[in-house]
Scaffold this motif. Sequence first.
Motif, mmCIF file in Angstrom:
data_model
loop_
_atom_site.group_PDB
_atom_site.id
_atom_site.type_symbol
_atom_site.label_atom_id
_atom_site.label_comp_id
_atom_site.label_asym_id
_atom_site.label_seq_id
_atom_site.Cartn_x
_atom_site.Cartn_y
_atom_site.Cartn_z
ATOM 1 N N ARG A 42 0.828 -1.342 0.318
ATOM 2 C CA ARG A 42 0.422 -0.039 0.176
ATOM 3 C C ARG A 42 0.634 1.117 -0.545
ATOM 4 O O ARG A 42 0.629 2.291 -0.755
ATOM 5 N N ARG A 43 2.460 1.296 0.711
ATOM 6 C CA ARG A 43 2.782 2.265 0.169
ATOM 7 C C ARG A 43 3.337 3.002 -0.702
ATOM 8 O O ARG A 43 3.256 3.690 -1.429
ATOM 9 N N ASP A 44 3.912 1.431 -0.783
ATOM 10 C CA ASP A 44 4.711 1.676 -2.770
ATOM 11 C C ASP A 44 3.008 2.188 -3.149
ATOM 12 O O ASP A 44 3.544 2.969 -4.993
ATOM 13 N N LEU A 45 1.737 1.646 -3.390
ATOM 14 C CA LEU A 45 0.687 2.363 -4.302
ATOM 15 C C LEU A 45 0.583 3.314 -3.958
ATOM 16 O O LEU A 45 0.482 4.020 -4.824
ATOM 17 N N SER A 46 0.756 3.997 -2.804
ATOM 18 C CA SER A 46 0.791 5.493 -2.209
ATOM 19 C C SER A 46 2.139 6.322 -3.110
ATOM 20 O O SER A 46 1.469 7.943 -3.540
ATOM 21 N N ARG A 47 2.545 6.112 -3.854
ATOM 22 C CA ARG A 47 4.128 6.175 -4.491
ATOM 23 C C ARG A 47 3.578 6.277 -5.677
ATOM 24 O O ARG A 47 4.660 6.892 -6.750
ATOM 25 N N ALA A 63 -7.369 3.232 -6.161
ATOM 26 C CA ALA A 63 -6.286 2.891 -5.789
ATOM 27 C C ALA A 63 -6.461 3.523 -4.159
ATOM 28 O O ALA A 63 -5.557 3.622 -3.358
ATOM 29 N N GLU A 64 -6.949 4.229 -4.728
ATOM 30 C CA GLU A 64 -7.453 4.722 -2.531
ATOM 31 C C GLU A 64 -7.879 4.673 -1.987
ATOM 32 O O GLU A 64 -6.957 4.737 -0.769
ATOM 33 N N GLU A 66 -7.342 1.086 -1.761
ATOM 34 C CA GLU A 66 -7.110 0.137 -1.541
ATOM 35 C C GLU A 66 -5.945 0.805 -0.277
ATOM 36 O O GLU A 66 -5.098 0.018 1.071
ATOM 37 N N ILE A 67 -4.795 2.134 -0.919
ATOM 38 C CA ILE A 67 -4.604 2.994 0.095
ATOM 39 C C ILE A 67 -4.700 3.278 1.644
ATOM 40 O O ILE A 67 -3.781 3.244 2.920
ATOM 41 N N GLU A 68 -5.920 3.812 1.436
ATOM 42 C CA GLU A 68 -6.496 4.097 2.951
ATOM 43 C C GLU A 68 -6.418 2.742 4.254
ATOM 44 O O GLU A 68 -7.021 3.338 4.892
#
Length: 74
Positions: A42-47, A63-64, A66-68
Amino acid sequence: MPSSVRNAPITFHANQPLPPLSRFAVRAVLVLVKWDLRHRTRRDLSRLSPHLMDDIGLELQMAEIEIEKPFWRG
């Protein structure tokens, strides 16, 4: 200790169940590994840039979401 013993592979008998404390330890480690993988993913997805998200076929809203999620939620 002889080198043949030192270099021997670690094995166990699959037909014998692990003791309860060992089963608990294995399960705990597996949960921690799963949580760490979710956190890093999730950290990598946020980047990722919007362009890269588009390349992998992921919409920004999905994506948002999943990131949250917290790392303990699948």
